[in-house]
Motif scaffolding. Structure first.
Motif, PDB file in Angstrom:
ATOM      1  N   THR A   4       0.841  -1.081  -0.035  1.00 15.87           N
ATOM      2  CA  THR A   4      -0.074   0.164  -0.116  1.00 15.87           C
ATOM      3  C   THR A   4       1.025   1.248  -0.103  1.00 15.87           C
ATOM      4  O   THR A   4       1.992   1.300   0.606  1.00 15.87           O
ATOM      5  CB  THR A   4      -0.793  -0.067   1.071  1.00 15.87           C
ATOM      6  OG1 THR A   4      -2.064  -0.913   0.957  1.00 15.87           O
ATOM      7  CG2 THR A   4      -1.537   1.179   1.546  1.00 15.87           C
ATOM      8  N   TRP A 105       1.248   7.047  12.602  1.00 14.63           N
ATOM      9  CA  TRP A 105       0.448   6.248  13.412  1.00 14.63           C
ATOM     10  C   TRP A 105      -0.936   6.380  13.386  1.00 14.63           C
ATOM     11  O   TRP A 105      -1.794   5.349  13.677  1.00 14.63           O
ATOM     12  CB  TRP A 105       0.934   7.081  14.785  1.00 14.63           C
ATOM     13  CG  TRP A 105      -0.085   6.066  16.065  1.00 14.63           C
ATOM     14  CD1 TRP A 105       0.715   5.001  16.486  1.00 14.63           C
ATOM     15  CD2 TRP A 105      -0.993   6.647  16.552  1.00 14.63           C
ATOM     16  NE1 TRP A 105      -0.512   4.893  17.611  1.00 14.63           N
ATOM     17  CE2 TRP A 105      -1.206   5.800  17.891  1.00 14.63           C
ATOM     18  CE3 TRP A 105      -1.849   7.740  16.635  1.00 14.63           C
ATOM     19  CZ2 TRP A 105      -2.386   5.671  18.607  1.00 14.63           C
ATOM     20  CZ3 TRP A 105      -2.972   7.716  17.501  1.00 14.63           C
ATOM     21  CH2 TRP A 105      -3.109   6.994  18.287  1.00 14.63           C
ATOM     22  N   ARG A 108      -2.820   3.219  11.674  1.00 12.92           N
ATOM     23  CA  ARG A 108      -2.480   1.904  11.917  1.00 12.92           C
ATOM     24  C   ARG A 108      -3.644   0.848  11.984  1.00 12.92           C
ATOM     25  O   ARG A 108      -3.571  -0.144  11.675  1.00 12.92           O
ATOM     26  CB  ARG A 108      -2.175   2.112  13.667  1.00 12.92           C
ATOM     27  CG  ARG A 108      -3.456   2.500  14.446  1.00 12.92           C
ATOM     28  CD  ARG A 108      -2.904   3.078  15.846  1.00 12.92           C
ATOM     29  NE  ARG A 108      -4.168   3.172  16.609  1.00 12.92           N
ATOM     30  CZ  ARG A 108      -4.606   4.443  16.245  1.00 12.92           C
ATOM     31  NH1 ARG A 108      -4.352   5.365  15.474  1.00 12.92           N
ATOM     32  NH2 ARG A 108      -5.911   4.745  17.184  1.00 12.92           N
ATOM     33  N   GLU A 109      -4.872   1.420  12.002  1.00 15.04           N
ATOM     34  CA  GLU A 109      -6.213   0.592  11.769  1.00 15.04           C
ATOM     35  C   GLU A 109      -6.432   0.145  10.097  1.00 15.04           C
ATOM     36  O   GLU A 109      -7.056  -0.714   9.884  1.00 15.04           O
ATOM     37  CB  GLU A 109      -7.218   1.137  12.459  1.00 15.04           C
ATOM     38  CG  GLU A 109      -6.997   1.095  14.081  1.00 15.04           C
ATOM     39  CD  GLU A 109      -8.072   1.566  14.698  1.00 15.04           C
ATOM     40  OE1 GLU A 109      -9.282   2.013  14.246  1.00 15.04           O
ATOM     41  OE2 GLU A 109      -8.093   1.471  15.937  1.00 15.04           O
ATOM     42  N   VAL A 111      -4.094   0.378   7.643  1.00 13.73           N
ATOM     43  CA  VAL A 111      -3.096  -0.404   7.191  1.00 13.73           C
ATOM     44  C   VAL A 111      -2.456  -1.792   7.765  1.00 13.73           C
ATOM     45  O   VAL A 111      -1.952  -1.482   8.771  1.00 13.73           O
ATOM     46  CB  VAL A 111      -1.910   0.629   6.853  1.00 13.73           C
ATOM     47  CG1 VAL A 111      -0.828  -0.116   5.883  1.00 13.73           C
ATOM     48  CG2 VAL A 111      -2.308   1.640   5.910  1.00 13.73           C
ATOM     49  N   ARG A 112      -2.632  -3.020   7.122  1.00 17.99           N
ATOM     50  CA  ARG A 112      -2.122  -4.174   7.848  1.00 17.99           C
ATOM     51  C   ARG A 112      -1.312  -4.762   7.096  1.00 17.99           C
ATOM     52  O   ARG A 112      -0.594  -5.794   7.659  1.00 17.99           O
ATOM     53  CB  ARG A 112      -3.510  -5.117   7.983  1.00 17.99           C
ATOM     54  CG  ARG A 112      -4.803  -4.445   8.666  1.00 17.99           C
ATOM     55  CD  ARG A 112      -4.526  -4.402  10.236  1.00 17.99           C
ATOM     56  NE  ARG A 112      -5.570  -3.929  10.969  1.00 17.99           N
ATOM     57  CZ  ARG A 112      -5.656  -3.807  12.192  1.00 17.99           C
ATOM     58  NH1 ARG A 112      -4.364  -3.936  12.904  1.00 17.99           N
ATOM     59  NH2 ARG A 112      -6.718  -3.070  12.827  1.00 17.99           N
ATOM     60  N   GLU A 113      -0.970  -4.365   5.883  1.00 19.05           N
ATOM     61  CA  GLU A 113       0.369  -4.903   4.972  1.00 19.05           C
ATOM     62  C   GLU A 113       1.377  -4.024   4.815  1.00 19.05           C
ATOM     63  O   GLU A 113       1.339  -2.957   5.498  1.00 19.05           O
ATOM     64  CB  GLU A 113      -0.339  -5.235   3.540  1.00 19.05           C
ATOM     65  CG  GLU A 113      -0.840  -3.928   2.916  1.00 19.05           C
ATOM     66  CD  GLU A 113      -2.371  -3.114   3.256  1.00 19.05           C
ATOM     67  OE1 GLU A 113      -2.606  -1.923   3.124  1.00 19.05           O
ATOM     68  OE2 GLU A 113      -2.756  -4.032   3.726  1.00 19.05           O
ATOM     69  N   ASN A 114       2.460  -4.384   4.272  1.00 20.70           N
ATOM     70  CA  ASN A 114       3.560  -3.569   3.997  1.00 20.70           C
ATOM     71  C   ASN A 114       3.282  -2.423   3.214  1.00 20.70           C
ATOM     72  O   ASN A 114       2.429  -2.573   2.455  1.00 20.70           O
ATOM     73  CB  ASN A 114       4.882  -4.521   3.361  1.00 20.70           C
ATOM     74  CG  ASN A 114       5.344  -5.609   4.356  1.00 20.70           C
ATOM     75  OD1 ASN A 114       4.992  -5.809   5.431  1.00 20.70           O
ATOM     76  ND2 ASN A 114       6.098  -6.370   3.631  1.00 20.70           N
ATOM     77  N   THR A 216       7.084  -2.182   7.292  1.00 22.11           N
ATOM     78  CA  THR A 216       6.111  -3.259   7.672  1.00 22.11           C
ATOM     79  C   THR A 216       5.327  -2.801   8.891  1.00 22.11           C
ATOM     80  O   THR A 216       5.716  -1.788   9.487  1.00 22.11           O
ATOM     81  CB  THR A 216       6.859  -4.495   8.408  1.00 22.11           C
ATOM     82  OG1 THR A 216       7.487  -4.070   9.829  1.00 22.11           O
ATOM     83  CG2 THR A 216       7.962  -4.949   7.345  1.00 22.11           C
ATOM     84  N   PRO A 217       4.053  -3.204   9.286  1.00 24.06           N
ATOM     85  CA  PRO A 217       3.140  -2.763  10.164  1.00 24.06           C
ATOM     86  C   PRO A 217       3.944  -2.840  11.763  1.00 24.06           C
ATOM     87  O   PRO A 217       3.359  -2.282  12.457  1.00 24.06           O
ATOM     88  CB  PRO A 217       2.080  -3.891   9.962  1.00 24.06           C
ATOM     89  CG  PRO A 217       2.031  -4.264   8.843  1.00 24.06           C
ATOM     90  CD  PRO A 217       3.578  -4.512   8.314  1.00 24.06           C
ATOM     91  N   PHE A 220       4.152   0.639  13.624  1.00 24.55           N
ATOM     92  CA  PHE A 220       3.014   1.168  14.424  1.00 24.55           C
ATOM     93  C   PHE A 220       3.057   1.228  15.805  1.00 24.55           C
ATOM     94  O   PHE A 220       2.951   2.113  16.570  1.00 24.55           O
ATOM     95  CB  PHE A 220       1.516   0.686  13.930  1.00 24.55           C
ATOM     96  CG  PHE A 220       1.289   1.252  12.671  1.00 24.55           C
ATOM     97  CD1 PHE A 220       1.261   2.427  12.410  1.00 24.55           C
ATOM     98  CD2 PHE A 220       0.968   0.226  11.787  1.00 24.55           C
ATOM     99  CE1 PHE A 220       0.835   2.699  10.748  1.00 24.55           C
ATOM    100  CE2 PHE A 220       0.542   0.201  10.303  1.00 24.55           C
ATOM    101  CZ  PHE A 220       0.723   1.752  10.036  1.00 24.55           C
TER     102      PHE A 220
END
Length: 298
Positions: A4, A105, A108-109, A111-114, A216-217, A220
Motif C-alpha cells: 500500500t 500512526w 494503524r487501523e 494499513v495491515r500490510e507492508n 512493515t506494520p 506502528f
C-alpha cells in the motif's frame, strides 16, 4: 499481497498559503499527487491511503480521490487532535496535529500490510517507488517467520537536490553504516542554499530523508510508544512536532528495527513555497518531453 502507498496529505500548507496538494503542475492539470499515484500503479502498489484533515475532506475527495476510481483502490484516514494513544490526552490550546510521525500512526487501523510512505506535496519519481515496491514485496516474502527486528527502508536523496531558492527547509540528515544500514537521522531546520557548498556547513552530498519510506506494520507499535512519551513531555508545546524520521531513528537506536538506505540519483522536487511552483512545472514539462510521463495521466 500488494503493498500500500500511504500519502501524508494533512498539512495545512501554512508556508505555501493554501492547499498546495491541489495545485496543478502538469500540462493536463495534474497535481504532484497524480504523478505519485501514477508511479505507484506502475510499480505494483495495490492501494493508496491518504492521511488528510476532516475540514477539507470533501474538497480533497472530489478533486483528488475521484480521479483514481478504477485505477487503484483508495482509502482515507483522518489526522486529528483527538487521535492519541489510549491513556494520553490532547492538551488544550493546540491548533494542529503533531507532525508526520503522528500522521503515520493514525493509519494503524487502516494499513495491515507492508506499505510505503510519501509526502503529498513532493515529487519522488518512478525509480523511488519501484525500489520501495521491490523492497516491500521482498520483506513480505520473509514474514512467514517474522524477524525479531523489524526491517524498514528509506529512499535517500542528495541534500543539494532538495533545497528551495525561496526559503529555508527542514531536512533529516542521515548517517549510514555497514551495508547501507541507516544508523541515525538528525533533523535540521532552517537549511538554506547558502549553507551548502565548499567550505560551508554542508557539502550538498549528504543523504537526507524526504519521508520516502518502506515499512512493515511493526512500525506502528514503536511509533505509539514514542507518541505516548512525546505527548506526556512535549504535547502542550504549540510548536512541537513528532517527526517520523526521529521516530524511526529511535527505533533503530533501541534495536527494535533496522532500515536500509536505498540511494537514488532520481529527481526530487516540491512546492515548499509558492515561488517554487514555476520550477516544478518546468521540471514536469521536461519529463513529459522526454517521454517519462504522458502529457495527460488520467
Amino acid at each position: 499481497m500488494q503493498p500500500t502507498l500511504l500519502v501524508l496529505a494533512a498539512g495545512m500548507g501554512s508556508r505555501y498559503g493554501g492547499l498546495k496538494q491541489l495545485e496543478a503542475v502538469g500540462p493536463g492539470g495534474e497535481t504532484l499527487l497524480d504523478y505519485a499515484v501514477f508511479d505507484a500503479v506502475r510499480a505494483g502498489f495495490g492501494r493508496v491511503v491518504f492521511v488528510i484533515r476532516r475540514e477539507f475532506a470533501a474538497e480533497f475527495r472530489g478533486a483528488i480521490g475521484a480521479k483514481y476510481a478504477g485505477r487503484i483502490a483508495v482509502d482515507y484516514v483522518f489526522q486529528s487532535l483527538d487521535a492519541v494513544p489510549a491513556g494520553s490526552v490532547a492538551p488544550a490550546g493546540r491548533e494542529k496535529p503533531w507532525g508526520t510521525g503522528h500522521a503515520v500512526w493514525c493509519a494503524r487501523e487502516a494499513v495491515r500490510e507492508n506499505f510505503a510512505v510519501i509526502n503529498a506535496d513532493d515529487f519522488y519519481g518512478g525509480e523511488a517507488l519501484r525500489e520501495l515496491a521491490e523492497f516491500l514485496r521482498s520483506a513480505a516474502s520473509r514474514q512467514e517467520a517474522p524477524p525479531a527486528v523489524a526491517e524498514f527502508a528509506m529512499v535517500g536523496f542528495r541534500l543539494a537536490k532538495t533545497l528551495s531558492e525561496h526559503g529555508a527547509v527542514a531536512r533529516g540528515i542521515c548517517r549510514a553504516g555497514v551495508e547501507g544500514k541507516l544508523e541515525s537521522i538528525t533533523e535540521r531546520t532552517g537549511i538554506k542554499t547558502g549553507d551548502v557548498g565548499a567550505g560551508r556547513e554542508f557539502s550538498g552530498d549528504e543523504v537526507v530523508s524526504m519521508n520516502c519510506w518502506g515499512f512493515t506494520p511493526a512500525v506502528f507499535a514503536g511509533l505509539e510508544r514514542q507518541l505516548r512519551d512525546f505527548l506526556a513531555g512535549r504535547g502542550a508545546d504549540p510548536k512541537a512536532e513528532f517527526y517520523l524520521p526521529a521516530g524511526v531513528s529511535e527505533m533503530i537506536a533501541r534495536g527494535e528495527a533496522v532500515a536500509r538506505v536505498l540511494p537514488t540519483a532520481g529527481e526530487w522536487f516540491g512546492v515548499t513555497y509558492r515561488e517554487d511552483k514555476p520550477r516544478v512545472v518546468a521540471a514536469i514539462a521536461e519529463l513529459v518531453r522526454r517521454g517519462v510521463y504522458p502529457a495527460k495521466l488520467f
